[in-house]
Design a protein around this motif. Structure first.
Motif, PDB file in Angstrom:
ATOM      1  N   LYS A 124     -13.996  17.139  33.711  1.00 47.27           N
ATOM      2  CA  LYS A 124     -12.706  16.715  34.246  1.00 47.27           C
ATOM      3  C   LYS A 124     -11.970  15.801  33.263  1.00 47.27           C
ATOM      4  O   LYS A 124     -10.738  15.767  33.238  1.00 47.27           O
ATOM      5  N   ILE A 125     -12.731  15.058  32.474  1.00 43.91           N
ATOM      6  CA  ILE A 125     -12.104  14.176  31.480  1.00 43.91           C
ATOM      7  C   ILE A 125     -11.350  15.000  30.442  1.00 43.91           C
ATOM      8  O   ILE A 125     -10.199  14.713  30.097  1.00 43.91           O
ATOM      9  N   ILE A 126     -12.003  16.052  29.921  1.00 44.62           N
ATOM     10  CA  ILE A 126     -11.370  16.907  28.923  1.00 44.62           C
ATOM     11  C   ILE A 126     -10.174  17.626  29.526  1.00 44.62           C
ATOM     12  O   ILE A 126      -9.112  17.756  28.891  1.00 44.62           O
ATOM     13  N   GLN A 127     -10.304  18.099  30.760  1.00 43.30           N
ATOM     14  CA  GLN A 127      -9.178  18.761  31.416  1.00 43.30           C
ATOM     15  C   GLN A 127      -7.996  17.809  31.584  1.00 43.30           C
ATOM     16  O   GLN A 127      -6.841  18.198  31.430  1.00 43.30           O
ATOM     17  N   GLY A 128      -8.302  16.550  31.890  1.00 35.93           N
ATOM     18  CA  GLY A 128      -7.236  15.557  31.996  1.00 35.93           C
ATOM     19  C   GLY A 128      -6.570  15.291  30.658  1.00 35.93           C
ATOM     20  O   GLY A 128      -5.344  15.131  30.584  1.00 35.93           O
ATOM     21  N   MET A 129      -7.375  15.261  29.578  1.00 35.04           N
ATOM     22  CA  MET A 129      -6.809  15.067  28.237  1.00 35.04           C
ATOM     23  C   MET A 129      -5.887  16.221  27.869  1.00 35.04           C
ATOM     24  O   MET A 129      -4.796  16.019  27.319  1.00 35.04           O
ATOM     25  N   ILE A 130      -6.317  17.452  28.188  1.00 36.09           N
ATOM     26  CA  ILE A 130      -5.490  18.626  27.889  1.00 36.09           C
ATOM     27  C   ILE A 130      -4.185  18.574  28.678  1.00 36.09           C
ATOM     28  O   ILE A 130      -3.097  18.841  28.150  1.00 36.09           O
ATOM     29  N   ALA A 131      -4.291  18.219  29.952  1.00 36.57           N
ATOM     30  CA  ALA A 131      -3.089  18.144  30.788  1.00 36.57           C
ATOM     31  C   ALA A 131      -2.121  17.084  30.283  1.00 36.57           C
ATOM     32  O   ALA A 131      -0.897  17.243  30.395  1.00 36.57           O
ATOM     33  N   ALA A 132      -2.660  16.001  29.696  1.00 37.94           N
ATOM     34  CA  ALA A 132      -1.795  14.936  29.185  1.00 37.94           C
ATOM     35  C   ALA A 132      -1.098  15.341  27.898  1.00 37.94           C
ATOM     36  O   ALA A 132       0.003  14.865  27.600  1.00 37.94           O
ATOM     37  N   VAL A 133      -1.727  16.218  27.110  1.00 35.92           N
ATOM     38  CA  VAL A 133      -1.154  16.626  25.826  1.00 35.92           C
ATOM     39  C   VAL A 133      -0.020  17.628  26.024  1.00 35.92           C
ATOM     40  O   VAL A 133       0.940  17.656  25.246  1.00 35.92           O
ATOM     41  N   VAL A 134      -0.112  18.460  27.049  1.00 32.09           N
ATOM     42  CA  VAL A 134       0.875  19.533  27.252  1.00 32.09           C
ATOM     43  C   VAL A 134       2.313  19.011  27.314  1.00 32.09           C
ATOM     44  O   VAL A 134       3.209  19.563  26.658  1.00 32.09           O
ATOM     45  N   PRO A 135       2.628  17.946  28.085  1.00 36.27           N
ATOM     46  CA  PRO A 135       4.018  17.449  28.090  1.00 36.27           C
ATOM     47  C   PRO A 135       4.481  16.965  26.723  1.00 36.27           C
ATOM     48  O   PRO A 135       5.666  17.115  26.390  1.00 36.27           O
ATOM     49  N   VAL A 136       3.577  16.394  25.931  1.00 31.77           N
ATOM     50  CA  VAL A 136       3.954  15.920  24.593  1.00 31.77           C
ATOM     51  C   VAL A 136       4.397  17.097  23.734  1.00 31.77           C
ATOM     52  O   VAL A 136       5.419  17.039  23.037  1.00 31.77           O
ATOM     53  N   ILE A 137       3.618  18.186  23.774  1.00 27.68           N
ATOM     54  CA  ILE A 137       3.971  19.376  22.999  1.00 27.68           C
ATOM     55  C   ILE A 137       5.302  19.941  23.472  1.00 27.68           C
ATOM     56  O   ILE A 137       6.149  20.347  22.667  1.00 27.68           O
ATOM     57  N   ALA A 138       5.503  19.969  24.788  1.00 28.17           N
ATOM     58  CA  ALA A 138       6.756  20.501  25.332  1.00 28.17           C
ATOM     59  C   ALA A 138       7.948  19.686  24.853  1.00 28.17           C
ATOM     60  O   ALA A 138       8.994  20.243  24.490  1.00 28.17           O
ATOM     61  N   VAL A 139       7.809  18.363  24.827  1.00 32.10           N
ATOM     62  CA  VAL A 139       8.907  17.508  24.369  1.00 32.10           C
ATOM     63  C   VAL A 139       9.173  17.716  22.878  1.00 32.10           C
ATOM     64  O   VAL A 139      10.338  17.812  22.441  1.00 32.10           O
ATOM     65  N   MET A 140       8.113  17.820  22.068  1.00 30.49           N
ATOM     66  CA  MET A 140       8.286  18.048  20.629  1.00 30.49           C
ATOM     67  C   MET A 140       9.016  19.350  20.366  1.00 30.49           C
ATOM     68  O   MET A 140       9.942  19.413  19.544  1.00 30.49           O
ATOM     69  N   LEU A 141       8.608  20.414  21.054  1.00 27.23           N
ATOM     70  CA  LEU A 141       9.287  21.706  20.888  1.00 27.23           C
ATOM     71  C   LEU A 141      10.727  21.642  21.377  1.00 27.23           C
ATOM     72  O   LEU A 141      11.631  22.226  20.766  1.00 27.23           O
ATOM     73  N   GLY A 142      10.938  20.921  22.490  1.00 24.43           N
ATOM     74  CA  GLY A 142      12.291  20.805  23.014  1.00 24.43           C
ATOM     75  C   GLY A 142      13.219  20.070  22.069  1.00 24.43           C
ATOM     76  O   GLY A 142      14.367  20.482  21.874  1.00 24.43           O
ATOM     77  N   VAL A 143      12.730  18.983  21.460  1.00 28.93           N
ATOM     78  CA  VAL A 143      13.551  18.216  20.521  1.00 28.93           C
ATOM     79  C   VAL A 143      13.904  19.065  19.306  1.00 28.93           C
ATOM     80  O   VAL A 143      15.055  19.087  18.850  1.00 28.93           O
ATOM     81  N   MET A 144      12.908  19.784  18.769  1.00 26.08           N
ATOM     82  CA  MET A 144      13.169  20.626  17.605  1.00 26.08           C
ATOM     83  C   MET A 144      14.161  21.737  17.944  1.00 26.08           C
ATOM     84  O   MET A 144      15.078  22.038  17.176  1.00 26.08           O
ATOM     85  N   ALA A 145      13.990  22.359  19.124  1.00 31.24           N
ATOM     86  CA  ALA A 145      14.911  23.426  19.532  1.00 31.24           C
ATOM     87  C   ALA A 145      16.329  22.880  19.714  1.00 31.24           C
ATOM     88  O   ALA A 145      17.311  23.533  19.328  1.00 31.24           O
TER      89      ALA A 145
END
Length: 210
Positions: A124-145
């Motif tokens: 569950k710890i790793i799943q939580g880490m993955i879930a926390a990273v997803v919004p960061v990636i989405a924001v980075m892609l959104g800013v670049m786009a």
């Protein structure tokens, strides 16, 4: 008497781009390989930061053009981008070094952590880490786009830029046209865009004179 001419304001304000060194290529590609998460497209903001912002190897416009061309070609976009940056800086040896520096750290990590895959998937710890990273990636892609979209609107004009964005959305999301076909079509259009604009302006001027 000073014989050196002072630089013109245009040349003083013009951005200067550097040729990459082997050490810079190595560390930049290692960072993109280690810190990149979620596949090729999600790593592009990291490539852009290293090549455009940190080291000033290429301009933002050139990065956008290479990204479009790379997406139109087969194969992973991250390795194509690494190969291009390496080749541009140091030729074929640089391309080989950049690709190896990008893929080796994650490849070694996969081999080392292969025995722990089952535990990591159920943790569950790793799943939580993955879930926390997803919004960061989405924001980075959104800013670049957004930044690329802003440049496109400035170059094409607000009305034409919005129309083309709508056309792309319809082709990709509603008609499910392959992204490579859409990119190739817009590259062809881009090659004739300025000629078309000049032709329309000339016709408008001729019509006004009459």
């Amino acid at each position: 008497m000073n014989t050196h001419a002072s630089p013109s304001p245009a040349s003083a304000d013009a951005p200067s781009y550097r040729q990459a060194t082997y050490s810079e290529l190595s560390w930049a590609m290692i960072r993109t390989g280690v810190l990149g998460y979620g596949g090729g497209p999600s790593v592009m903001p990291l490539f852009r930061y290293e090549a455009v912002t940190r080291y000033h190897w290429i301009s933002d416009d050139e990065f956008g053009e290479i990204l479009a061309l790379g997406n139109a070609l087969p194969g992973p976009i991250a390795t194509k981008m690494a190969a291009y940056l390496g080749y541009r800086g140091k030729g074929i040896p640089g391309a080989i070094l950049a690709v190896l520096a990008h893929i080796l750290p994650s490849s070694i990590a996969m081999i080392v952590l292969l025995s722990a895959v089952a535990y990591l998937n159920s943790s569950k710890i790793i799943q939580g880490m993955i879930a926390a990273v997803v919004p960061v990636i989405a924001v980075m892609l959104g800013v670049m786009a957004y930044e690329f979209g802003e440049k496109a609107v400035k170059g094409l004009g607000k009305t034409l830029g919005i129309i083309l964005f709508v056309i792309v959305f319809i082709l990709l999301q509603l008609l499910n046209v392959h992204a490579a076909i859409v990119i190739a079509a817009f590259l062809v259009y881009g090659a004739f865009h300025f000629r078309l604009v000049q032709h329309l302006r000339k016709r408008r001027i001729d019509g006004g004179e009459r």
